[in-house]
Design a protein around this motif. Structure first.
Motif, PDB file in Angstrom:
ATOM      1  N   CYS A 146       0.833  -1.208   0.000  1.00 40.36           N
ATOM      2  CA  CYS A 146       0.000   0.000   0.000  1.00 40.36           C
ATOM      3  C   CYS A 146       0.868   1.258   0.000  1.00 40.36           C
ATOM      4  O   CYS A 146       2.033   1.238   0.360  1.00 40.36           O
ATOM      5  N   SER A 184      -3.565   3.960   1.309  1.00 42.24           N
ATOM      6  CA  SER A 184      -4.445   3.757   0.147  1.00 42.24           C
ATOM      7  C   SER A 184      -3.787   2.788  -0.827  1.00 42.24           C
ATOM      8  O   SER A 184      -2.558   2.673  -0.863  1.00 42.24           O
ATOM      9  N   GLY A 185      -4.613   2.176  -1.650  1.00 45.38           N
ATOM     10  CA  GLY A 185      -4.110   1.275  -2.683  1.00 45.38           C
ATOM     11  C   GLY A 185      -3.530   0.009  -2.084  1.00 45.38           C
ATOM     12  O   GLY A 185      -3.823  -0.344  -0.939  1.00 45.38           O
ATOM     13  N   GLY A 225      -6.944  -5.992  -5.907  1.00 43.07           N
ATOM     14  CA  GLY A 225      -6.608  -4.644  -5.443  1.00 43.07           C
ATOM     15  C   GLY A 225      -7.145  -4.362  -4.051  1.00 43.07           C
ATOM     16  O   GLY A 225      -8.177  -4.897  -3.642  1.00 43.07           O
ATOM     17  N   THR A 283      -8.412  -1.146  -1.635  1.00 43.05           N
ATOM     18  CA  THR A 283      -8.861   0.234  -1.721  1.00 43.05           C
ATOM     19  C   THR A 283      -8.109   1.089  -0.712  1.00 43.05           C
ATOM     20  O   THR A 283      -7.564   2.128  -1.031  1.00 43.05           O
TER      21      THR A 283
END
Ligand code: ADP
Ligand code: ZN
Ligand code: MG
Length: 475
Positions: free
Chosen positions: A68, A101-102, A118, A120
């Motif tokens: 992340c 994030s990610g 993925g 979020t």
């Protein structure tokens, strides 16, 4: 009509810190009710929260291990609820500015390919207490109120209940590898809410989703999702629209039932927590935590495949459990036979661990004793069946395998002339079966081997027995 499932998971993991997220109360599981509370986590007026630095480090470490992005500044927010187990009237969480994030998790599909799922976001938040309903009244246990959690939210990238379980297993493996959580599902330290919708295969737009709560095992999650996908597909096929709602899984019936209509974000009256500073995570801390991350499951799986030439399946099963992987490598260092070692771990050792509900750390046979046993097999001193019998005896006593072999004189017989005598004997009194074999019935081979093994009291080397039998039968 063909429908496709779309699944996104929200996982709450409890961080294994000594104290809670905003006070110094013990974060230990299993204490007597309300033993671990103070004015802060029981929401007395006038108190202030103090953020637990170790919880932040664990959370950031988890985010780094999950690929992340770390947001240098994040904000805590109040999420309003009214429940007795949340005495503040709000949960301190993160909302539109989470610390991370990610990110992504790679899962392996049944055909051996990898699929990237993925993430979020990941945010930090505190846990609520527990309502206990007894007789006509209800009691509240606040031991868990204020316990540190991270919530890991996936993109709607999963396409089947099996993929969802793969994702959860990989996530659990990563989090336990870096030791930020024990992910104990029975104790509620790894909880999953599953969002699921269906759509016509090939359709791009997402369907209306349902959120399922209350699943505390991988088996239940798989069952609940399967049921829900069936239910929604049937509704769509009949032309009935799906209602966006929260549903509860009932493990007795294996079904889900409606709990409440889905709440909207504005029902929660989110606003920035005025009692906490913005959380600043600097480069130095990130680099420090990066350097603490050990070899992770994916890297270990690839290394096992490359270094030991074992099948991907074996590597995945073993490397999913960090302690088991350590045990495996030590075992191989003794036996020098990676495949025999992985077979024994997956068949015999894991069977016992599952039966006894223990981890490899509490297993009664250490790698040296197991290694010694496998070396006896490798040197053909005993056969696999004898080895399994010895293994079972070793479980309950510290005896060494060679002692059992000597005591019961179990050493396997290789001596060709000895085995040949038995074979001659067996063939001589099995004229019918010999005739059957000659007329093409290969299956009677098993009968011959069985007879020879029995006459040798299990000690003849099955490979030698087979070779001699075939030679004699073809004469
Ligand atoms: P909510 O506003 O209800 O919390 P989010 O958009 O924040 O919904 O998503 C929550 C979780 O639901 C995420 O894991 C996301 O991937 C998943 N999700 C969102 N939309 C869908 C959908 N249509 N079908 C399945 N899962 C979904
Ligand atoms: Zn407290
Ligand atoms: Mg949401």
């Amino acid at each position: 009509m063909n429908y496709e499932a779309v699944i996104g998971l929200e996982v709450h993991t409890q961080l294994a810190t000594r104290s809670k997220l905003f006070c110094s109360c013990s974060n230990e599981f299993g204490s007597v009710q309300n033993a671990n509370i103070c004015p802060v986590c029981s929401a007395q007026p006038g108190v202030l929260p103090v953020l637990n630095a170790r919880a932040v480090r664990y959370a950031v470490k988890a985010a780094l291990a999950l690929n992340c992005k770390i947001n240098p500044t994040s904000i805590f927010a109040r999420k309003s609820y009214f429940y007795p187990d949340l005495p503040k009237g709000f949960q301190t969480s993160q909302y539109d500015r989470p610390f991370s994030s990610g990110g992504y998790i790679d899962i392996s599909l049944p055909d051996g390919t990898l699929e990237r799922i993925g993430l979020t976001r990941i945010h930090m938040e505190e846990d609520a207490g527990k309502n206990i309903h007894e007789g006509s009244g209800s009691l509240v246990d606040l031991n868990r109120a204020g316990a540190p959690l991270i919530e890991i939210v996936s993109e709607p990238d999963l396409r089947s209940p099996e993929q969802a379980v793969e994702y959860l297993k990989k996530l659990k493996a990563i989090l336990t590898y870096i030791e930020v959580s024990d992910c104990n599902m029975e104790q509620g330290n790894f909880r999953c809410d599953a969002n699921v919708s269906v759509r016509k295969t090939g359709e791009k737009k997402l369907g209306t989703k349902v959120e399922i709560k209350n699943m505390n095992s991988f088996r239940f999650i798989e069952k609940a999702l399967s049921y829900e996908i069936e239910r929604q597909s049937a509704l769509l096929a009949a032309g009935t629209p799906i209602v966006q709602e929260t549903r509860l899984f009932d493990s007795d019936s294996g079904t889900t039932r409606s709990m409440r209509r889905k709440e909207e974000a504005n029902d929660y009256r989110y606003f920035p927590e005025p009692d906490l500073q913005p959380l600043i995570i600097d480069e130095r801390m990130i680099n420090e935590l990066k350097s603490e991350i050990p070899e992770l499951p994916d890297a270990k799986i690839e290394r096992f495949i490359g270094e030991y030439s074992i099948p991907r399946y074996d590597a995945e099963v073993i490397a999913t459990d960090k302690s088991l992987a350590v045990f495996y490598e030590k075992l191989v260092s003794v036996t020098n036979d990676p495949k025999l070692s992985s077979n024994w771990i997956m068949m015999e050792v894991m069977r016992v661990l599952n039966d006894q509900k223990i981890s490899i750390d509490d297993f009664s046979v250490d790698y040296r004793r197991l290694g010694e046993l496998l070396l006896l097999v490798i040197k053909k001193e005993i056969n696999q069946q004898t080895a399994k019998d010895i293994f079972n005896e070793m479980l309950g006593s510290p005896v060494r395998p060679s002692e059992i072999v000597d005591r019961d004189s179990l050493r396997q017989i290789q001596d060709h002339s000895f085995i040949e005598k038995i074979v001659d004997d067996v063939l001589a009194r099995s004229q019918d079966q010999v005739a059957q074999f000659k007329s093409g019935k290969d299956k009677v081979m098993g009968y011959f081997v069985g007879q020879v093994m029995r006459q040798s009291r299990g000690k003849a080397d099955p490979a030698v027995v087979n070779a001699i039998l075939l030679k004699k039968l073809k004469e």
